[in-house]
Design a protein around this motif. Structure first.
Motif, PDB file in Angstrom:
ATOM      1  N   LEU A 106       0.828  -1.211   0.000  1.00 36.14           N
ATOM      2  CA  LEU A 106       0.000   0.000   0.000  1.00 36.14           C
ATOM      3  C   LEU A 106       0.860   1.258   0.000  1.00 36.14           C
ATOM      4  N   GLN A 107       1.919   1.264   0.791  1.00 34.65           N
ATOM      5  CA  GLN A 107       2.822   2.418   0.829  1.00 34.65           C
ATOM      6  C   GLN A 107       3.450   2.670  -0.539  1.00 34.65           C
ATOM      7  N   ARG A 108       3.790   1.602  -1.232  1.00 34.77           N
ATOM      8  CA  ARG A 108       4.449   1.711  -2.547  1.00 34.77           C
ATOM      9  C   ARG A 108       3.461   2.122  -3.650  1.00 34.77           C
ATOM     10  N   HIS A 109       2.289   1.518  -3.683  1.00 34.63           N
ATOM     11  CA  HIS A 109       1.369   1.727  -4.806  1.00 34.63           C
ATOM     12  C   HIS A 109       0.268   2.764  -4.551  1.00 34.63           C
ATOM     13  N   PHE A 110      -0.034   3.027  -3.279  1.00 36.25           N
ATOM     14  CA  PHE A 110      -1.094   3.978  -2.936  1.00 36.25           C
ATOM     15  C   PHE A 110      -0.623   4.900  -1.799  1.00 36.25           C
ATOM     16  N   PRO A 111       0.463   5.639  -2.030  1.00 36.33           N
ATOM     17  CA  PRO A 111       1.031   6.457  -0.944  1.00 36.33           C
ATOM     18  C   PRO A 111       0.093   7.554  -0.441  1.00 36.33           C
ATOM     19  N   ALA A 112      -0.900   7.945  -1.216  1.00 47.81           N
ATOM     20  CA  ALA A 112      -1.822   8.990  -0.773  1.00 47.81           C
ATOM     21  C   ALA A 112      -2.820   8.491   0.268  1.00 47.81           C
ATOM     22  N   ILE A 113      -2.986   7.179   0.363  1.00 48.91           N
ATOM     23  CA  ILE A 113      -3.856   6.626   1.409  1.00 48.91           C
ATOM     24  C   ILE A 113      -3.015   6.488   2.672  1.00 48.91           C
ATOM     25  N   THR A 114      -3.362   7.245   3.680  1.00 49.18           N
ATOM     26  CA  THR A 114      -2.590   7.244   4.919  1.00 49.18           C
ATOM     27  C   THR A 114      -2.794   5.941   5.699  1.00 49.18           C
ATOM     28  N   TRP A 115      -1.798   5.580   6.495  1.00 50.51           N
ATOM     29  CA  TRP A 115      -1.899   4.363   7.302  1.00 50.51           C
ATOM     30  C   TRP A 115      -3.081   4.408   8.252  1.00 50.51           C
ATOM     31  N   HIS A 116      -3.566   5.598   8.578  1.00 51.03           N
ATOM     32  CA  HIS A 116      -4.755   5.737   9.430  1.00 51.03           C
ATOM     33  C   HIS A 116      -5.975   5.100   8.769  1.00 51.03           C
ATOM     34  N   ASN A 117      -5.923   4.946   7.469  1.00 51.59           N
ATOM     35  CA  ASN A 117      -7.055   4.406   6.716  1.00 51.59           C
ATOM     36  C   ASN A 117      -6.836   2.959   6.285  1.00 51.59           C
ATOM     37  N   TYR A 118      -5.878   2.289   6.885  1.00 51.92           N
ATOM     38  CA  TYR A 118      -5.677   0.845   6.674  1.00 51.92           C
ATOM     39  C   TYR A 118      -6.458   0.105   7.749  1.00 51.92           C
ATOM     40  N   ILE A 119      -7.252  -0.846   7.349  1.00 51.74           N
ATOM     41  CA  ILE A 119      -7.983  -1.690   8.292  1.00 51.74           C
ATOM     42  C   ILE A 119      -7.639  -3.136   7.962  1.00 51.74           C
ATOM     43  N   PHE A 120      -6.810  -3.731   8.789  1.00 53.73           N
ATOM     44  CA  PHE A 120      -6.463  -5.144   8.629  1.00 53.73           C
ATOM     45  C   PHE A 120      -7.293  -5.913   9.650  1.00 53.73           C
ATOM     46  N   LEU A 121      -8.181  -6.748   9.155  1.00 56.16           N
ATOM     47  CA  LEU A 121      -9.146  -7.392  10.034  1.00 56.16           C
ATOM     48  C   LEU A 121      -9.470  -8.797   9.544  1.00 56.16           C
TER      49      LEU A 121
END
Length: 175
Positions: A106-121
């Motif tokens: 995600l950091q490499r391909h979608f850097p504009a999406i902040t880690w605050h918006n990652y939901i690993f569930l």
């Protein structure tokens, strides 16, 4: 306040199926051609032993690290972010190596999406967004908002949800 969209990673943002196809074709004496693998799902083609052998590859370190981005995903998600709060919702706990690899991807391909918006569930029924884009009908069945079923060979028989065949279709529906 902006509406919220949760987007699945595997077979929605990331072309996980293509990674499996590549691994299969690089394996020992593949029985099926690329064309056949584009027409039918692994469940339809493989016996139980073949399917299990291929599906176990997700447990190998590096599996999730180099998956290609789905065509159109980066452009459409950038546009969606102008109108919606975008979250990535991925069932990463199922595969131990995937948490770090998916984070890095995600950091490499979608850097504009902040880690605050990652939901690993594990269970997507807890999501509280207006929309969910996912390739698995079981995740949409328990979702309270509006679900979009991202087209894949493994879900083509499902008619319960609004189907989107590409990121272009998502753009038409949500932008």
């Amino acid at each position: 306040m902006k509406q919220r969209i949760a987007i699945d990673m595997d077979d929605v943002m990331a072309d996980t199926h293509a990674k499996f196809v590549k691994l299969y074709l690089e394996g020992e004496m593949p029985l099926y051609t690329l064309d056949e693998l584009k027409e039918k799902s692994f469940h339809e083609l493989f016996d139980e032993h073949e399917y299990l052998a291929l599906s176990q590859r997700v447990y190998e370190p590096g599996f999730f690290a180099d998956i290609e981005v789905m065509e159109g995903a980066q452009e459409v998600i950038a546009e969606l972010m102008q109108k919606y709060d975008v979250f990535v919702a991925s069932a990463a706990q199922e595969f131990p190596n995937s948490l770090r690899e998916k984070w890095d991807w995600l950091q490499r391909h979608f850097p504009a999406i902040t880690w605050h918006n990652y939901i690993f569930l594990g269970d997507k029924s807890v999501l509280n967004t207006d929309y969910l884009i996912d390739d698995l009908p079981r995740n949409l069945r328990t979702f309270q908002g509006e679900g979009f079923l991202f087209d894949a060979l493994h879900n083509r028989e499902d008619t319960q949800f609004r189907r989107v065949k590409s990121w272009h279709d998502i753009a038409k529906a949500l932008l």
